[in-house]
Design a protein around this motif. Sequence first.
Motif, mmCIF file in Angstrom:
data_model
loop_
_atom_site.group_PDB
_atom_site.id
_atom_site.type_symbol
_atom_site.label_atom_id
_atom_site.label_comp_id
_atom_site.label_asym_id
_atom_site.label_seq_id
_atom_site.Cartn_x
_atom_site.Cartn_y
_atom_site.Cartn_z
ATOM 1 N N GLU A 112 0.837 -1.195 0.000
ATOM 2 C CA GLU A 112 0.000 0.000 0.000
ATOM 3 C C GLU A 112 0.872 1.245 0.000
ATOM 4 N N ALA A 113 0.251 2.370 -0.283
ATOM 5 C CA ALA A 113 0.927 3.667 -0.290
ATOM 6 C C ALA A 113 -0.032 4.695 0.274
ATOM 7 N N GLY A 114 0.515 5.799 0.772
ATOM 8 C CA GLY A 114 -0.355 6.832 1.301
ATOM 9 C C GLY A 114 0.413 7.934 1.993
ATOM 10 N N ASN A 115 -0.271 8.586 2.929
ATOM 11 C CA ASN A 115 0.332 9.698 3.659
ATOM 12 C C ASN A 115 -0.300 9.839 5.039
ATOM 13 N N ILE A 116 0.417 10.544 5.898
ATOM 14 C CA ILE A 116 -0.102 10.936 7.210
ATOM 15 C C ILE A 116 0.042 12.449 7.309
ATOM 16 N N THR A 117 -1.068 13.126 7.551
ATOM 17 C CA THR A 117 -1.054 14.566 7.778
ATOM 18 C C THR A 117 -1.119 14.796 9.279
ATOM 19 N N PHE A 118 -0.045 15.396 9.823
ATOM 20 C CA PHE A 118 0.036 15.627 11.262
ATOM 21 C C PHE A 118 -0.645 16.926 11.667
ATOM 22 N N SER A 119 -0.595 17.907 10.814
ATOM 23 C CA SER A 119 -1.294 19.175 10.996
ATOM 24 C C SER A 119 -1.401 19.791 9.607
ATOM 25 N N GLU A 120 -2.244 20.775 9.454
ATOM 26 C CA GLU A 120 -2.530 21.312 8.122
ATOM 27 C C GLU A 120 -1.243 21.662 7.371
ATOM 28 N N GLY A 121 -1.060 21.026 6.204
ATOM 29 C CA GLY A 121 0.091 21.288 5.355
ATOM 30 C C GLY A 121 1.351 20.527 5.713
ATOM 31 N N ASN A 122 1.340 19.755 6.793
ATOM 32 C CA ASN A 122 2.535 19.043 7.256
ATOM 33 C C ASN A 122 2.279 17.538 7.203
ATOM 34 N N THR A 123 2.758 16.933 6.110
ATOM 35 C CA THR A 123 2.410 15.557 5.756
ATOM 36 C C THR A 123 3.665 14.760 5.448
ATOM 37 N N ILE A 124 3.666 13.477 5.813
ATOM 38 C CA ILE A 124 4.695 12.558 5.324
ATOM 39 C C ILE A 124 4.045 11.618 4.309
ATOM 40 N N ILE A 125 4.830 11.200 3.333
ATOM 41 C CA ILE A 125 4.362 10.317 2.259
ATOM 42 C C ILE A 125 5.101 8.988 2.398
ATOM 43 N N PHE A 126 4.349 7.874 2.275
ATOM 44 C CA PHE A 126 4.966 6.563 2.470
ATOM 45 C C PHE A 126 4.485 5.572 1.415
ATOM 46 N N GLU A 127 5.277 4.522 1.235
ATOM 47 C CA GLU A 127 4.891 3.384 0.398
ATOM 48 C C GLU A 127 5.486 2.134 1.012
ATOM 49 N N SER A 128 4.764 1.030 0.880
ATOM 50 C CA SER A 128 5.262 -0.213 1.469
ATOM 51 C C SER A 128 6.508 -0.685 0.742
ATOM 52 N N ASN A 129 7.283 -1.495 1.435
ATOM 53 C CA ASN A 129 8.474 -2.111 0.851
ATOM 54 C C ASN A 129 8.023 -3.335 0.057
ATOM 55 N N GLY A 130 7.488 -3.088 -1.138
ATOM 56 C CA GLY A 130 6.955 -4.182 -1.948
ATOM 57 C C GLY A 130 5.704 -4.759 -1.311
ATOM 58 N N ILE A 159 9.392 5.916 4.116
ATOM 59 C CA ILE A 159 8.910 7.298 4.072
ATOM 60 C C ILE A 159 9.730 7.963 2.976
ATOM 61 N N THR A 160 9.040 8.433 1.945
ATOM 62 C CA THR A 160 9.739 8.873 0.732
ATOM 63 C C THR A 160 9.775 10.381 0.539
ATOM 64 N N ASN A 161 8.928 11.128 1.248
ATOM 65 C CA ASN A 161 8.897 12.576 1.079
ATOM 66 C C ASN A 161 7.899 13.150 2.067
ATOM 67 N N GLY A 162 7.644 14.427 1.952
ATOM 68 C CA GLY A 162 6.671 15.088 2.797
ATOM 69 C C GLY A 162 6.361 16.472 2.268
ATOM 70 N N THR A 163 5.493 17.166 2.983
ATOM 71 C CA THR A 163 5.131 18.538 2.619
ATOM 72 C C THR A 163 5.271 19.421 3.849
ATOM 73 N N GLY A 164 5.293 20.715 3.620
ATOM 74 C CA GLY A 164 5.377 21.673 4.723
ATOM 75 C C GLY A 164 6.656 21.470 5.517
ATOM 76 N N ALA A 165 6.516 21.342 6.820
ATOM 77 C CA ALA A 165 7.675 21.164 7.702
ATOM 78 C C ALA A 165 8.435 19.877 7.411
ATOM 79 N N TYR A 166 7.802 18.923 6.696
ATOM 80 C CA TYR A 166 8.420 17.624 6.433
ATOM 81 C C TYR A 166 8.810 17.434 4.968
ATOM 82 N N GLU A 167 8.972 18.534 4.259
ATOM 83 C CA GLU A 167 9.401 18.451 2.862
ATOM 84 C C GLU A 167 10.784 17.798 2.792
ATOM 85 N N ASN A 168 10.930 16.880 1.834
ATOM 86 C CA ASN A 168 12.196 16.175 1.567
ATOM 87 C C ASN A 168 12.639 15.249 2.699
ATOM 88 N N VAL A 169 11.703 14.715 3.491
ATOM 89 C CA VAL A 169 12.090 13.753 4.522
ATOM 90 C C VAL A 169 12.206 12.356 3.915
#
Length: 162
Positions: free
Chosen positions: A81-99, A120-130
Amino acid sequence: MMIVLYLNKKMTNRNQYEFALQFTSYPNGDTNTAYAYSQSLTTKVGSQFPSFNYDQLTNSTTERAVWLSYLTVSVGNRWGEAGNITFSEGNTIIFESNGISGDQIGNFSDLQYGTITYKITNGTGAYENVYGMMVDTFITDDPSNPSAPFLINAWGYFFQDI
């Protein structure tokens, strides 16, 4: 603003973040939406039997982390699976399973449980480029109902170059 991430340590060239959250998940077909509130997860060890405790620290329905994910592949009791977690408005981490790393280990008429690992492959806001990793375990006591809510216990550790 809800703070659920802990700045574990500032290294010379990167920040390290860690989180542990218990989400209540509401599946809908191949998608999953889950919510977690500010909380305390405690494990107490000692000479007595260990104790495990979950405390929700707020009753707010607006200050919450939101998990959104979708199924990418499914083979028997294994999936990705793949998806994201938004911790607060605009501050999100993006993830995908390891196969195909999701594994439904327990499969009983009154209990299902399993685990999955993610990048965890990326993010937005405070977590950009994580970048980093996350694992989760899940449990449901109503496996006959594929739309029944279930618990996700997620732990993640990630980095951000500075």
